[in-house]
Design a protein around this motif. Structure first.
Motif, PDB file in Angstrom:
ATOM      1  N   ASP A   1      -7.354  12.397  -0.154  1.00  0.00           N
ATOM      2  CA  ASP A   1      -8.424  12.019  -1.066  1.00  0.00           C
ATOM      3  C   ASP A   1      -9.563  11.426  -0.244  1.00  0.00           C
ATOM      4  N   ILE A   2     -10.517  12.269   0.100  1.00  0.00           N
ATOM      5  CA  ILE A   2     -11.634  11.842   0.956  1.00  0.00           C
ATOM      6  C   ILE A   2     -12.526  10.845   0.226  1.00  0.00           C
ATOM      7  N   HIS A   3     -12.639  10.999  -1.075  1.00  0.00           N
ATOM      8  CA  HIS A   3     -13.482  10.078  -1.837  1.00  0.00           C
ATOM      9  C   HIS A   3     -12.969   8.651  -1.736  1.00  0.00           C
ATOM     10  N   ASN A   4     -11.681   8.450  -1.957  1.00  0.00           N
ATOM     11  CA  ASN A   4     -11.122   7.100  -1.894  1.00  0.00           C
ATOM     12  C   ASN A   4     -11.172   6.523  -0.481  1.00  0.00           C
TER      13      ASN A   4
ATOM     14  N   ALA B   1      11.346  14.253  -2.406  1.00  0.00           N
ATOM     15  CA  ALA B   1      10.889  13.068  -1.677  1.00  0.00           C
ATOM     16  C   ALA B   1       9.364  13.087  -1.669  1.00  0.00           C
ATOM     17  N   ARG B   2       8.757  11.962  -2.064  1.00  0.00           N
ATOM     18  CA  ARG B   2       7.290  11.887  -2.139  1.00  0.00           C
ATOM     19  C   ARG B   2       6.817  10.553  -1.579  1.00  0.00           C
ATOM     20  N   TYR B   3       5.773  10.627  -0.769  1.00  0.00           N
ATOM     21  CA  TYR B   3       5.181   9.422  -0.194  1.00  0.00           C
ATOM     22  C   TYR B   3       3.668   9.497  -0.314  1.00  0.00           C
ATOM     23  N   ASP B   4       3.036   8.367  -0.694  1.00  0.00           N
ATOM     24  CA  ASP B   4       1.573   8.303  -0.661  1.00  0.00           C
ATOM     25  C   ASP B   4       1.135   6.906  -0.251  1.00  0.00           C
ATOM     26  N   TYR B   5      -0.056   6.866   0.310  1.00  0.00           N
ATOM     27  CA  TYR B   5      -0.593   5.625   0.857  1.00  0.00           C
ATOM     28  C   TYR B   5      -1.938   5.311   0.206  1.00  0.00           C
ATOM     29  N   LYS B   6      -1.975   4.267  -0.623  1.00  0.00           N
ATOM     30  CA  LYS B   6      -3.195   3.753  -1.253  1.00  0.00           C
ATOM     31  C   LYS B   6      -3.989   4.825  -1.997  1.00  0.00           C
ATOM     32  N   ASP B   7      -3.354   5.870  -2.419  1.00  0.00           N
ATOM     33  CA  ASP B   7      -4.052   7.009  -3.032  1.00  0.00           C
ATOM     34  C   ASP B   7      -5.025   7.667  -2.068  1.00  0.00           C
ATOM     35  N   PHE B   8      -4.845   7.383  -0.772  1.00  0.00           N
ATOM     36  CA  PHE B   8      -5.678   8.029   0.230  1.00  0.00           C
ATOM     37  C   PHE B   8      -5.104   9.403   0.609  1.00  0.00           C
ATOM     38  N   CYS B   9      -3.807   9.444   0.782  1.00  0.00           N
ATOM     39  CA  CYS B   9      -3.152  10.681   1.198  1.00  0.00           C
ATOM     40  C   CYS B   9      -1.703  10.637   0.751  1.00  0.00           C
TER      41      CYS B   9
ATOM     42  N   LEU C   1     -13.515  13.644  -4.401  1.00  0.00           N
ATOM     43  CA  LEU C   1     -13.503  14.669  -3.364  1.00  0.00           C
ATOM     44  C   LEU C   1     -12.086  14.698  -2.795  1.00  0.00           C
ATOM     45  N   ARG C   2     -11.378  15.773  -3.039  1.00  0.00           N
ATOM     46  CA  ARG C   2      -9.946  15.813  -2.730  1.00  0.00           C
ATOM     47  C   ARG C   2      -9.566  17.179  -2.150  1.00  0.00           C
ATOM     48  N   LEU C   3      -8.806  17.153  -1.058  1.00  0.00           N
ATOM     49  CA  LEU C   3      -8.278  18.360  -0.435  1.00  0.00           C
ATOM     50  C   LEU C   3      -6.781  18.443  -0.712  1.00  0.00           C
ATOM     51  N   GLU C   4      -6.301  19.652  -1.034  1.00  0.00           N
ATOM     52  CA  GLU C   4      -4.883  19.854  -1.309  1.00  0.00           C
ATOM     53  C   GLU C   4      -4.407  21.146  -0.665  1.00  0.00           C
ATOM     54  N   ALA C   5      -3.125  21.188  -0.292  1.00  0.00           N
ATOM     55  CA  ALA C   5      -2.521  22.402   0.254  1.00  0.00           C
ATOM     56  C   ALA C   5      -1.030  22.369  -0.038  1.00  0.00           C
ATOM     57  N   GLY C   6      -0.446  23.558  -0.148  1.00  0.00           N
ATOM     58  CA  GLY C   6       0.976  23.594  -0.451  1.00  0.00           C
ATOM     59  C   GLY C   6       1.619  24.925  -0.138  1.00  0.00           C
ATOM     60  N   TYR C   7       2.926  24.890  -0.142  1.00  0.00           N
ATOM     61  CA  TYR C   7       3.733  26.096   0.087  1.00  0.00           C
ATOM     62  C   TYR C   7       5.023  25.946  -0.717  1.00  0.00           C
ATOM     63  N   GLY C   8       5.488  27.042  -1.290  1.00  0.00           N
ATOM     64  CA  GLY C   8       6.727  26.937  -2.044  1.00  0.00           C
ATOM     65  C   GLY C   8       7.326  28.275  -2.402  1.00  0.00           C
ATOM     66  N   ILE C   9       8.600  28.235  -2.708  1.00  0.00           N
ATOM     67  CA  ILE C   9       9.341  29.396  -3.195  1.00  0.00           C
ATOM     68  C   ILE C   9       9.941  29.022  -4.539  1.00  0.00           C
TER      69      ILE C   9
ATOM     70  N   SER D   1       0.802  -1.233   0.000  1.00  0.00           N
ATOM     71  CA  SER D   1       0.000   0.000   0.000  1.00  0.00           C
ATOM     72  C   SER D   1       0.830   1.276   0.000  1.00  0.00           C
ATOM     73  N   HIS D   2       2.115   1.158   0.153  1.00  0.00           N
ATOM     74  CA  HIS D   2       2.960   2.338   0.311  1.00  0.00           C
ATOM     75  C   HIS D   2       3.769   2.590  -0.964  1.00  0.00           C
ATOM     76  N   HIS D   3       3.875   3.847  -1.316  1.00  0.00           N
ATOM     77  CA  HIS D   3       4.632   4.231  -2.512  1.00  0.00           C
ATOM     78  C   HIS D   3       5.611   5.334  -2.124  1.00  0.00           C
ATOM     79  N   LEU D   4       6.861   5.130  -2.455  1.00  0.00           N
ATOM     80  CA  LEU D   4       7.902   6.107  -2.129  1.00  0.00           C
ATOM     81  C   LEU D   4       8.680   6.452  -3.392  1.00  0.00           C
TER      82      LEU D   4
END
Length: 282
Positions: free
Chosen positions: A174-177, A137-145, A189-197, A76-79
């Motif tokens: 991803d609230i829908h999943n 570096a990127r991590y996600d779990y089951k396309d849930f978050c 139904l998906r919530l996203e947030a970010g910060y960057g320069i 379930s884990h993707h790195l």
């Protein structure tokens, strides 16, 4: 005029989840220019003919390398991670000579050896070297978050004495999943947030200054403009958050986004050359 552009790449797939990528690009150009002012020109009439000769060459070379790591584990884990760097080198050279007072105002540009005035030569070189180091570096779990973080550091030998950092990070849920995967009415139904320069450090020839600013900027003597270049330092900082949803198998979509962005755009002038009084054409 001579110009050649070349690019090369070399990739290594050590393992299905570990790769090394390399890219090299080269752009070289050279040109010789002759200018003659004769009897048909007021300047040529006053000086009994004027001829100018200029030689210019420019070399741009870039090398980029990246190590990539991507792995699925525990079902379930993707790195995903990568780290790399870039090296950009620009070398420019210009020679100029001019002469006046020819015994015939209509000699033409092949008559430079028949001038009676001094050569008034100038020799100029410009060298720019930019280093960049970046990582992700990127991590996600089951396309849930998921969450990712990246960092780029740039250094230019002409304009700065330290690395300039550009961090960025994003997160999603991803609230829908997670809760409504079997719903027939809500398809996403998906919530996203970010910060960057973000930003860059760009070399600008002095003659192009007018295209980058509408206000007052440092003026130079016309005879020395060729020895000046500019540096445009652009830096933007942004926060963002958003909600994306869709209904009835994506027939109806809705997105709400909020962001706040501030940008600093500075233009600086530097002198990179000077006339050579010795009269040597290098």
């Amino acid at each position: 005029i001579i110009r050649t552009t070349d690019s090369f790449y070399l990739n290594f797939n050590f393992l299905p989840w570990f790769k090394w990528k390399n890219n090299i690009s080269v752009d070289y150009s050279a040109s010789m220019r002759y200018i003659w002012f004769g009897e048909e020109n007021d300047f040529g009439k006053e000086q009994n003919g004027v001829e100018g000769i200029s030689y210019e060459s420019l070399l741009d070379a870039e090398y980029a390398t990246t190590f990539e790591f991507e792995r699925y584990f525990a079902g379930s884990h993707h790195l995903l991670a990568d780290i790399g760097g870039e090296l950009a080198w620009r070398y420019g050279r210009m020679n100029t000579m001019n002469g006046a007072n020819f015994f015939n105002k209509n000699m033409g540009y092949n008559s430079f050896n028949l001038r009676e005035s001094e050569d008034n030569p100038a020799y100029m070189t410009k060298k720019y070297l930019t280093y960049s180091i970046s990582g992700l570096a990127r991590y996600d779990y089951k396309d849930f978050c998921g969450i990712d973080f990246s960092l780029r550091a740039d250094y230019n030998n002409r304009y700065d004495d330290k690395f300039i950092l550009y961090p960025a990070s994003n997160i999603y849920v991803d609230i829908h999943n997670m809760l409504f995967r079997d719903s027939k009415s809500v398809s996403s139904l998906r919530l996203e947030a970010g910060y960057g320069i973000a930003g860059d450090l760009k070399y600008i020839p002095y003659k192009m200054f007018g295209n980058f600013t509408s206000g007052e900027y440092v003026k130079t003597d016309v005879a020395t403009e060729a020895f000046f270049d500019g540096c445009r330092k652009l830096r933007s900082r942004e926060y963002n958050a958003g909600l994306k949803t869709a209904f009835l198998d994506d027939r109806l979509e809705l997105a709400v986004n909020w962001y706040r962005k501030t940008t600093d755009d500075n233009l600086f002038l530097f002198c990179f050359g000077e006339p050579k009084p010795s009269g040597i054409w290098k």
